[in-house]
Design an enzyme around this catalytic site. Structure first.
Site, PDB file in Angstrom:
ATOM      1  CD  GLU A 271      -2.535   2.383  -3.382  1.00  0.00           C
ATOM      2  OE1 GLU A 271      -3.610   2.979  -3.498  1.00  0.00           O
ATOM      3  OE2 GLU A 271      -1.891   2.368  -2.317  1.00  0.00           O
TER       4      GLU A 271
ATOM      5  CG  ASP B 147      -1.813   1.152   1.348  1.00  0.00           C
ATOM      6  OD1 ASP B 147      -2.674   1.287   0.470  1.00  0.00           O
ATOM      7  OD2 ASP B 147      -1.669   1.949   2.297  1.00  0.00           O
TER       8      ASP B 147
END
Length: 789
Positions: free
Chosen positions: A517, A464
């Site tokens: 990401e 993330d």
């Protein structure tokens, strides 16, 4: 000759060592069990108290010499205040002039005695829970127990301070170097047998602490009697506690450099209490894996040239109230029925606030206890693997929350976070960023990545917020960040960390994939680390997601002005290895659910939703779809109640409204698996060719996908509500006939059932630069796929 006399020359050698090169050494530093007889540490000719008892005789109990057991006032104060670095040098049994001194720290005890070979000797009450006496022994006993009296009841217990360190020198060396790739086996709470005694080894990294004590249910949360010892320059504190086992609650009480104290959960805890409770739990796994076939096959599967369609799930809300074991009965069956190859779990590591969806983690090594134990979570992964479904897990190494019982200023000073407050504070989320330049912090995170893969058989990590890690000026105003040594904005320490993490995960866990990401145009996210890249296997294509949703949100009459939003992705499609993500981020915070983004009435919205999914599954790159979007849920996702499953109830309304969309997703995944052209050359520019990329007036797109054998699939999308009759599209001239294998406008999906039911034969002249062409009926707001008949 007594043992002490024999050891004195050795002690003199150790004590003469330069203090810069070695810490002072006591008798405890010498491996007594190696040097001494098996039964007790005594002179060879005498009994345990220095006399030679006759056959069957019991030696008399000695008279304790209480004052000789008293501690130096400074040592006593430090010990009682929890600020002593080596309590084992004071407590336990040690040779002194006149015998062996025994000391125990037992708060609230009425009396303490020591038992050696069945012989009992009382210890004097030295005040403040300290007990001690000098016994006329010729050597330190190998084994003894304490007899502790509370409220008139005597309890026999092992003395934690008679044990050697339960953590090896090599472990400490690797921790100090920041290279312990199985850190979870060295730090934390480890149930074990040590020197023949069952208990738990507690270890924690707190280099700035003046002292550390273990507190828990086993000592009524009073750590006075359980101070830990510092293991040299490693910054690690250790204590083996006999009789403490699985299921015990615990924390660490840390004396800060300023003398204050705070109680912290274990950063390496493998199990925790259910939030909002925050204690760590001693845990050992007993799960027996049943996924051997999956794990044996996994290294042979290359994700870049294999089907990879992902169903993203927020476990606590997918079926609210279900445990891991209950989810294991439902989730694999549902995902397998829809044909997804993988599930991606939003963060499952422990987090205090459910509304963070798991993205503000306090227990990096513990799956959230909200749905069960770590073994229960393993059971769920096992069930998914046995169903043929891979498991991706969201992993969050970018930041952590400021909770004062967790990682923030863990030992009284910035430790896991950067020492510069501007560098430590994450400007967007009110959290703290990790200090990637500190080797022990990098080790904590790198080991954590491989921990989930090795201990839980996770098949991939979606990392993330990578962009927030890569840039020193991320969301920071001018003057609130400092350039790197080259004058740039790149965080070189974070780059090195990500490279190390990826290289380590891939080396240790063949077949696992890491996914970034990363929302910027950072060069080389999926390039190998050997070539200077970050080393990820895949990257979320945030550009495609944003551009395509902008296009789809426009009224069809205006889409022609945004035609390039749908074609631009192919300009950079092969710069990285991409995943096309319609994730949870796109269906919350006022962004609307996917179907609700589409303009028009309910029929047009569903039609555009279906056409978009057909376009997405045919586009180069892997696919990811968030739960609820597979049946066109109209409401934004809420972690409080999860997907609106009631929409699939036949009693709700029209048969094809929502179940038809779900049937389409099932067929998309079935065909996707069956047609190598859709996945085999995702990372190869030769696997794609535009046919119609400039029909902006028509809102039409058409392209070919090829497999390694050159076999094609033709995908045609019409994003206008008008049927395109006799629409000519160029095709290769080596295919005698084409057959429609997917039509998102089919009646069973809720469409108008316009299409091409029979074989479509190419004719001449060609079109769009192709030698041949086919004439199609292209349904409104629909995508059709055709294959050679």
């Amino acid at each position: 000759m007594s043992l002490l006399a024999r050891l004195l020359p050795l002690l003199m050698v150790f004590r003469s060592t330069s203090p810069e090169k070695a810490a002072p050494v006591t008798v405890r530093d010498i491996d007594l069990p190696v040097l001494l007889p098996e039964e007790t540490v005594t002179d060879l000719e005498t009994g345990p108290f220095g006399t030679a008892p006759g056959p069957g005789a019991q030696p008399p109990a000695p008279e304790p010499a209480g004052p000789a057991a008293a501690l130096d006032p400074a040592d006593r104060e430090r010990l009682l205040s929890g600020a002593h670095h080596d309590p084992h040098a004071l407590l336990g049994a040690h040779p002194v002039a006149g015998g062996v001194v025994f000391r125990a720290l037992r708060p609230l005890a009425e009396a303490v005695a020591v038992s050696v070979d069945g012989t009992r000797a009382a210890l004097d009450d030295l005040g403040d829970g300290l007990f001690g006496a000098v016994l006329p022994l010729d050597g330190v006993p190998r084994e003894y127990t304490l007899l502790v009296t509370y409220q008139g009841v005597e309890h026999e217990a092992e003395d934690p301070y008679r044990f050697l360190p339960a953590l090896g020198d090599f472990d400490l060396h690797l921790i100090t170097e920041g290279r312990h790739e199985q850190l979870w086996k060295a730090l934390g709470a480890e149930p074990m047998e040590h020197q023949g005694v069952t208990g738990t080894r507690f270890t924690v990294w707190a280099p700035n602490a003046r002292g550390v004590r273990v507190v828990g249910g086993f000592n009524c949360w009073n750590g006075t009697g359980h101070p830990m010892r510092s293991l040299g320059s490693s910054g690690v504190w250790e204590l083996f506690l006999p009789a403490v086992g699985e299921g015990e609650l615990y924390k660490f009480e840390i004396t800060r450099p300023d003398g204050g104290r705070n109680v912290r959960a274990d950063p390496m805890a493998r199990r925790t209490e259910v939030p909002p409770a925050t204690a760590s739990i001693v845990h050992a796994s007993h799960h027996e894996w049943g996924d051997a076939e999956w794990m044996e096959r996994r290294p042979r599967r290359q994700v870049h040239t294999a089907p990879f369609s992902v169903y993203e799930v927020h476990l606590p809300s997918w079926r609210p109230g279900l445990s891991y074991r209950e989810l294991a009965e439902e989730l694999p069956r549902y995902v397998r029925d829809l044909g997804f190859t993988h599930v991606e779990l939003m963060p499952v590591a422990e987090h205090p606030f459910g509304g963070s969806w798991g993205y503000q983690i306090t227990g990096f090594y513990a799956p959230t206890s909200r749905m069960g134990t770590p073994d229960d979570f393993k059971h769920l992964i096992d069930a998914l693997h046995r169903a043929g479904i891979g498991v991706i897990m969201d992993w969050v190494p970018a930041h952590f929350p400021r909770d004062d019982w967790a990682l923030a200023e863990f030992d009284g000073r910035p430790l896991y976070e950067h020492g510069d407050p501007d560098r430590a504070a994450h400007p967007d989320w009110g959290t703290l960023e990790f200090d990637y330049g500190r080797r022990e912090v990098r080790n904590f995170l790198v080991a954590n990545a491989t921990y989930w893969c090795e201990e839980f058989h996770i098949d991939g990590l979606r990392v993330d917020a990578v962009a927030s890690m890569l840039y020193l000026d991320y969301s920071r105003e001018e003057g609130r960040w400092t350039p790197n040594v080259h004058g740039g904005r790149e965080d070189l320490a974070a780059v090195a960390f990500l490279q190390e993490m990826n290289a380590t995960v891939y080396r240790r866990n063949p077949g696992v994939v890491t996914i970034a990401e990363e929302s910027t145009a950072w060069d080389g996210v999926t390039r190998p680390t050997s070539d200077g890249g970050l080393g990820f296997g895949l990257k979320w294509n945030m550009g495609w997601m944003h551009d395509s949703l902008v296009y789809m949100s426009k009224d069809p009459v205006h889409r022609k002005y945004h035609h390039n939003e749908m074609t631009f992705s192919m300009v950079y499609a092969y710069s990285e290895n991409y995943v096309l993500p319609i994730s949870h981020d796109e269906v919350v915070h006022g962004k609307q659910a996917l179907v609700s983004k589409m303009p028009g009435d309910w029929w047009q919205q569903r039609a555009s939703h279906r056409a978009y999914l057909g376009y997405m599954w045919a586009h180069p790159g892997k696919q990811l779809l968030f739960m609820g979007q597979e049946f066109a849920q109209g409401a934004e996702w809420s972690e409080a109640h999860g997907p609106d499953w009631w929409l699939l109830d036949p009693a709700y309304g029209a048969e094809h409204d929502h179940r038809g969309v779900r049937d389409l997703v099932r067929d998309l995944n079935r065909l996707y698996r069956e047609v190598p052209a859709l996945w085999q050359r995702d990372c190869d520019p030769g696997g794609f060719a535009w046919v119609v990329g400039d029909a902006w007036e028509d809102n039409v797109f058409a392209f070919l996908r090829y497999d390694e054998e050159g076999r094609p699939l033709l995908a045609v999308s019409n994003f206008s509500p008008v049927v395109r009759h006799e629409y000519r599209i160029g095709v290769p001239d080596d295919v005698p006939a084409w057959r429609e294998v997917l039509n998102t406008d089919a009646l069973r999906y809720g469409g108008s059932d316009v299409g091409n039911p029979g074989p479509v034969h190419p004719d001449y002249p060609g079109a769009h630069g192709r030698p041949a062409s086919v004439v199609l009926t292209v349904p409104p707001l629909a995508t059709v796929w055709l294959r050679p008949a």
